[in-house]
Design an enzyme around this catalytic site. Structure first.
Site, PDB file in Angstrom:
ATOM      1  N   HIS A 170      -1.052   1.280  -4.066  1.00  0.00           N
ATOM      2  CA  HIS A 170      -2.243   0.625  -4.253  1.00  0.00           C
ATOM      3  C   HIS A 170      -3.225   1.677  -3.796  1.00  0.00           C
ATOM      4  O   HIS A 170      -3.367   2.192  -2.595  1.00  0.00           O
ATOM      5  CB  HIS A 170      -2.356  -0.405  -3.365  1.00  0.00           C
ATOM      6  CG  HIS A 170      -1.154  -1.389  -3.830  1.00  0.00           C
ATOM      7  ND1 HIS A 170      -0.529  -2.371  -2.933  1.00  0.00           N
ATOM      8  CD2 HIS A 170      -0.821  -1.816  -4.994  1.00  0.00           C
ATOM      9  CE1 HIS A 170       0.225  -3.271  -3.615  1.00  0.00           C
ATOM     10  NE2 HIS A 170       0.143  -2.831  -5.051  1.00  0.00           N
ATOM     11  N   GLU A 173      -5.227   1.845  -0.397  1.00  0.00           N
ATOM     12  CA  GLU A 173      -4.366   1.949   0.947  1.00  0.00           C
ATOM     13  C   GLU A 173      -4.291   3.524   1.353  1.00  0.00           C
ATOM     14  O   GLU A 173      -3.367   3.899   1.125  1.00  0.00           O
ATOM     15  CB  GLU A 173      -3.188   1.252   0.667  1.00  0.00           C
ATOM     16  CG  GLU A 173      -3.251  -0.305   0.420  1.00  0.00           C
ATOM     17  CD  GLU A 173      -2.022  -1.003  -0.074  1.00  0.00           C
ATOM     18  OE1 GLU A 173      -1.053  -0.479   0.086  1.00  0.00           O
ATOM     19  OE2 GLU A 173      -2.273  -2.032  -0.550  1.00  0.00           O
ATOM     20  N   HIS A 263       2.634   1.715   2.218  1.00  0.00           N
ATOM     21  CA  HIS A 263       1.219   0.986   2.096  1.00  0.00           C
ATOM     22  C   HIS A 263       0.684   0.771   3.164  1.00  0.00           C
ATOM     23  O   HIS A 263       0.902   1.391   4.276  1.00  0.00           O
ATOM     24  CB  HIS A 263       1.931  -0.541   1.361  1.00  0.00           C
ATOM     25  CG  HIS A 263       2.475  -0.319   0.193  1.00  0.00           C
ATOM     26  ND1 HIS A 263       1.913  -0.744  -0.993  1.00  0.00           N
ATOM     27  CD2 HIS A 263       3.875  -0.178  -0.351  1.00  0.00           C
ATOM     28  CE1 HIS A 263       2.589  -0.565  -2.211  1.00  0.00           C
ATOM     29  NE2 HIS A 263       3.802  -0.252  -1.681  1.00  0.00           N
ATOM     30  N   GLU A 339       4.503  -0.959   5.974  1.00  0.00           N
ATOM     31  CA  GLU A 339       2.990  -1.190   6.046  1.00  0.00           C
ATOM     32  C   GLU A 339       2.175  -0.882   7.351  1.00  0.00           C
ATOM     33  O   GLU A 339       2.844  -1.055   8.359  1.00  0.00           O
ATOM     34  CB  GLU A 339       2.751  -2.872   5.793  1.00  0.00           C
ATOM     35  CG  GLU A 339       3.472  -3.460   4.782  1.00  0.00           C
ATOM     36  CD  GLU A 339       2.565  -3.377   3.421  1.00  0.00           C
ATOM     37  OE1 GLU A 339       1.367  -2.897   3.472  1.00  0.00           O
ATOM     38  OE2 GLU A 339       3.081  -3.769   2.359  1.00  0.00           O
TER      39      GLU A 339
END
Length: 379
Positions: A170, A173, A263, A339
């Protein structure tokens, strides 16, 4: 007064900019997609003047809860990015700043430019430990770069274990590529004992940016075709998702013993991992290995925690279009999605910088030590 986003990863549309105290802006959607949240633009104005920049479509963005307790980042030199006063009322996001120099940049998170990406790849290439491979071209014609670290023969002729790291599926990010830079910097430090020991029996396959097209275009979540790469791992195609197609083909050739997909999360103000507990192959061995990895990282750094994260998928119900699930199932290996926050780490708040590029780099370095803690049990 002038507002501009016509540069690498730039994203903003000017709705109205006649009064410094009432500037109205809108974030542009990803190409051929309804996703939007990433912004990056430059303001040129009057030193000493108070500016209020209102993002009028924030409430309809991909993750509106991500604006709660969020503060935008700004920089005068594009090196040091600091947090600025930001408020969200459920509909619009307002950024307040008194201009200290003639121009300033604002962004959703500290950008990682395509130029810096190229510098990272070619600086790493200088190491005798590194092989730089071109996996293929993206839809916009950019290179998909793979760094292979430690491909020399293993001790005692044993086959080396394969550790895969992918970052920035992504593109918005950007903390993921800062993480990759920190991880790579430590791995290539020939005076670091952890790195030296790991490279005796492991090969690291590192892709610092899985989505260079989306990164340059200023996308939040998709590639040049408006495709979310992290939903393409079941059946990637050269037409829609060449980035995933090329990586998966290389993985088939090398095998995978450990996979980390890096991410950023818009909503949660924590660092955490999401495992592949829902995939059919998940078993006690992978469960034990995953717990060891998390415990090691908890011991290494207070930036990591296991209290908050995503809801665990039920057995047999894992989404096999997602990278970590797909790789775990195909290669029967430990796989995590890691994350990081766009906001701050609520466990260790920093009002000046929030979660930042240097902290993401340090977490990358710390994760190498966590891998070391479980290295002998990966296969």
């Amino acid at each position: 007064m002038h507002i501009n986003a016509a540069f690498d990863s730039g994203n903003i549309e000017v709705v109205k900019a006649e009064d410094a105290a009432a500037i109205e802006l809108a974030i542009r959607k990803d190409h051929q997609s309804d996703f939007y949240q990433w912004f990056h633009f430059k303001l040129h104005g009057e030193v000493g003047e108070d500016y209020c920049l209102t993002i009028t479509n924030a409430g309809e963005s991909a993750y509106p809860d991500g604006w709660k307790d969020y503060a935008a980042v700004a920089s005068y030199d594009r090196e040091t990015w600091f947090r600025v006063a930001t408020e969200y009322d459920g509909k619009v996001l307002k950024i307040h700043h008194t201009l200290e120099q003639e121009s300033v940049y604002f962004a959703y998170f500290t950008p990682y430019s395509y130029e810096r990406h190229q510098d990272l790849i070619h600086a790493a290439q200088q190491s005798a430990l590194v092989q730089h491979e071109l996996l293929g071209l993206t839809l916009d014609g950019r290179e998909l770069n793979l760094l292979v670290v430690g491909a020399q023969e293993a001790d005692h002729d044993a086959k080396k274990k394969a550790v895969w790291i992918t970052a920035r599926q992504h593109p918005g990010e950007s903390m993921a590529e800062w993480f990759a830079e920190g991880f790579l910097t430590r791995l290539l430090d020939d005076e670091d004992g952890v790195a030296r020991k790991l490279l005796r029996n492991h090969v690291f396959y590192i892709i610092p940016n899985m989505n260079p097209d989306g990164s340059v275009r200023g996308h939040l979540r998709t590639n040049a075709a408006g495709v979310n790469l992290n939903r393409e791992w079941a059946e990637p195609s050269l037409e829609r998702s060449p980035e995933v197609y090329y990586v998966l083909e290389k993985m088939k050739a090398t095998g995978v013993d450990l996979y980390l997909d890096i991410h950023g999360d818009e909503n949660l103000p924590y660092n955490f991992v999401a495992g592949a507990e829902g995939v059919p192959c998940f078993n006690e061995r992978l469960e034990h290995l995953g717990q060891q990895f998390k415990q090691a990282l908890l011991t290494i750094t207070p930036e990591f925690q296991t209290t908050y994260g995503y809801e665990q998928e039920a057995p047999g119900e894992g989404n096999l279009t997602v990278a970590s699930n797909a790789v775990c199932e195909r290669f029967n290996c430990l796989a995590f999605t890691l994350e990081m926050p766009f906001k701050d780490n609520a466990d260790l708040p920093d009002s000046d910088f929030g979660w930042s590029a240097p902290r993401a780099q340090q977490l990358g370095a710390d994760v190498l030590a966590a891998i070391y803690a479980i290295a002998d049990e990966l296969r």
